[in-house]
Design an enzyme around this catalytic site. Structure first.
Site, PDB file in Angstrom:
ATOM      1  N   TYR A 110       1.668  93.815  62.001  1.00 55.10           N
ATOM      2  CA  TYR A 110       3.047  94.204  61.688  1.00 55.10           C
ATOM      3  C   TYR A 110       3.940  93.074  62.143  1.00 55.10           C
ATOM      4  O   TYR A 110       3.810  92.566  63.255  1.00 55.10           O
ATOM      5  CB  TYR A 110       3.391  95.495  62.434  1.00 55.10           C
ATOM      6  CG  TYR A 110       4.835  95.935  62.283  1.00 55.10           C
ATOM      7  CD1 TYR A 110       5.265  96.583  61.129  1.00 55.10           C
ATOM      8  CD2 TYR A 110       5.765  95.719  63.301  1.00 55.10           C
ATOM      9  CE1 TYR A 110       6.589  96.999  60.988  1.00 55.10           C
ATOM     10  CE2 TYR A 110       7.085  96.130  63.173  1.00 55.10           C
ATOM     11  CZ  TYR A 110       7.490  96.768  62.016  1.00 55.10           C
ATOM     12  OH  TYR A 110       8.794  97.175  61.880  1.00 55.10           O
TER      13      TYR A 110
ATOM     14  N   ASP B 166       2.669  84.873  65.127  1.00 55.15           N
ATOM     15  CA  ASP B 166       3.677  85.857  65.532  1.00 55.15           C
ATOM     16  C   ASP B 166       3.375  86.264  66.972  1.00 55.15           C
ATOM     17  O   ASP B 166       2.529  87.124  67.231  1.00 55.15           O
ATOM     18  CB  ASP B 166       3.609  87.055  64.583  1.00 55.15           C
ATOM     19  CG  ASP B 166       4.575  88.169  64.972  1.00 55.15           C
ATOM     20  OD1 ASP B 166       5.101  88.149  66.101  1.00 55.15           O
ATOM     21  OD2 ASP B 166       4.781  89.081  64.148  1.00 55.15           O
TER      22      ASP B 166
ATOM     23  N   LYS C 215      11.053  89.962  72.045  1.00 54.37           N
ATOM     24  CA  LYS C 215      10.770  90.774  73.235  1.00 54.37           C
ATOM     25  C   LYS C 215      11.080  90.090  74.575  1.00 54.37           C
ATOM     26  O   LYS C 215      12.223  90.018  74.965  1.00 54.37           O
ATOM     27  CB  LYS C 215       9.299  91.221  73.233  1.00 54.37           C
ATOM     28  CG  LYS C 215       8.826  91.737  71.880  1.00 54.37           C
ATOM     29  CD  LYS C 215       8.829  93.216  71.774  1.00 54.37           C
ATOM     30  CE  LYS C 215       8.115  93.672  70.519  1.00 54.37           C
ATOM     31  NZ  LYS C 215       8.514  94.940  70.024  1.00 54.37           N
TER      32      LYS C 215
END
Ligand code: HOZ
Length: 432
Positions: free
Chosen positions: A143, A237, A265
């Site tokens: 994702y 990613d 994050k």
């Protein structure tokens, strides 16, 4: 136990979609209603009914030092006194950029954005701009945020809700997206055999959005060598793994250097930040240096920069990575032991400070295998963990995260909760 959360949920339904602002929070696959959070401190989080839990969600990763770390709070407070947003450059953007570029050898320049989704969509645009090609390969179960082109065979909330893709995404938006299988280089090669316009392959170096799935053997190294030889870039990613697997991300652990790295994050210390970066010749494409346009009024927000700098500075000093491995190993041990004790089939995957159990007797090396997990058992396990004071992601297809604030007492609490929850899983399985 959850009376006030229940009341807020009912109220929230009126003006919020499903009373949440991100679908995973809706508890759709574990049943029941979402818990509403009042506050958090260190390794724990407290809901509006005053239940306090050991937090293994940590805002899906960013709170790596635990909540409200003293030094981070001080830095944020100091920044707040100077203003919240200027729409102009600040010294701290340069400081955070240096910390980030120093950590990733393949990154000479970085551009800050506001979320992981933005980081990835910009990274993909950059790969297309640099190579002059259109197609992208992604892996089933990975994702990369909610941009149109990547909402195919995606993990996280889509896996949680069993959605193959998203309504509202036009066919044209995904026509350049090809799907490969995680840990399967042949499935990547097959696409290159059929297409000569592949710009990039994007991957979570350690998947965290189909539960934790680790790359086997030299998968990433071989993937990079192969796709570069075919003229495509590797986009890594590291929104979840950046500064979490190691200070230099999963790339440092796995010995791979991305062509383009996407971050999020942890680098905002809990504030909305994302980033993408690469070596100079690639970043040269980005406006104002080049013709690839990407912009953001709030990008490089001063409060987020201050939180990011202090989080990363403290993280580097603490160097908790060995401790993370040890705690993750201890948790794995608790899970396997109790599963054996109560006769429950599980597989535990872990990488650094990310782990989770799958309720299956199969190895989990890709999305298909992750989907063999009995999600009903996870639901039972989840609620029993909540009742025993441990906050887990409300989905089989999300990682558990560790913070450096975890104490011995927390570890013991998690151990007891795991034992009780596994017993309950076994009991419910017999009854049904
Ligand atoms: N797996 C998601 C983040 N990468 C969970 C958070 C969310 O979507 O709200």
């Amino acid at each position: 136990m959850f009376k006030k959360s229940q009341q807020l949920y009912n109220k929230g339904l009126v003006n919020l979609v499903g009373a949440v602002n991100s679908p995973v929070r809706a508890f759709a696959s574990v049943g029941g209603n979402p818990l509403f959070i009042k506050k958090a401190k260190g390794s724990t989080i407290t809901d509006v009914d005053n239940n306090t839990y050991v937090d293994l969600v940590l805002s899906y990763g960013p709170m790596i030092l635990g909540h409200r770390h003293k030094k981070v709070q001080k830095a944020i407070t100091k920044a707040l006194k100077k203003g919240y947003s200027f729409g102009a450059s600040t010294k701290n953007e340069i400081k955070l950029a240096k910390i980030v570029c120093d950590a990733f050898p393949g990154m000479d320049k970085v551009r800050f954005v506001n979320s992981g989704t933005e980081a990835v969509l910009s990274g993909i645009r950059l790969a297309r701009a640099y190579t002059g090609k259109d197609k992208i390969i992604k892996f089933a179960g990975c994702y990369h945020g909610h941009q149109d082109a990547l909402l195919v065979a995606a993990g996280s909330g889509l896996a949680t809700l069993s959605l193959p893709g998203s309504k509202g995404v036009p066919e044209g938006a995904v026509k350049n997206t090809l799907i490969a299988n995680y840990n399967d280089l042949e499935s990547v090669k097959a696409h290159f055999d059929n297409h000569n316009d592949i710009a990039a392959v994007i991957i979570e170096p350690v998947a965290g959005n189909m539960g934790v799935v680790t790359p086997q053997d030299n998968f990433l190294k071989e993937l990079k060598a192969y796709i570069n030889s075919r003229g495509a870039l590797l986009i890594v990613d590291e929104v979840m793994t950046g500064f979490r697997s190691k200070f230099g991300g999963a790339q440092e652990v796995l010995g791979v250097e991305a062509d383009i790295t996407c971050l999020g994050k942890v680098i905002g210390g809990g504030f909305p930040v994302g980033a993408y970066g690469a070596r100079n010749e690639i970043m040269q494409m980005v406006a104002p240096l080049g013709g690839m346009y990407q912009a953001g009024t709030l990008s490089g927000n001063p409060i987020a920069m201050a939180a990011g700098i202090s989080t990363l500075t403290e993280l580097k000093q603490q160097n908790p990575y060995q401790k993370f491995n040890e705690i993750a190993q201890i948790f794995e041990g608790f899970l396997l032991e109790s599963a054996k004790k109560y006769g429950v089939d599980i597989t535990v995957n872990r990488f650094g400070s990310m782990l989770n159990p799958f309720f299956t007797n199969k190895k989990v090396t890709n999305f298909k295998e992750a989907q063999t997990s009995d999600t009903k058992k996870y639901a039972t396990f989840f609620w029993e963990m909540i009742k025993n004071g441990v906050f887990l992601p409300p989905s089989q297809f999300e990682a558990w995260f560790l913070s450096s604030a975890l104490t011995q007492k927390d570890i013991e609490k998690v151990a007891k909760a795991i034992d009780k929850s596994m017993e309950k899983v076994a009991k419910v399985a017999v009854e049904s």
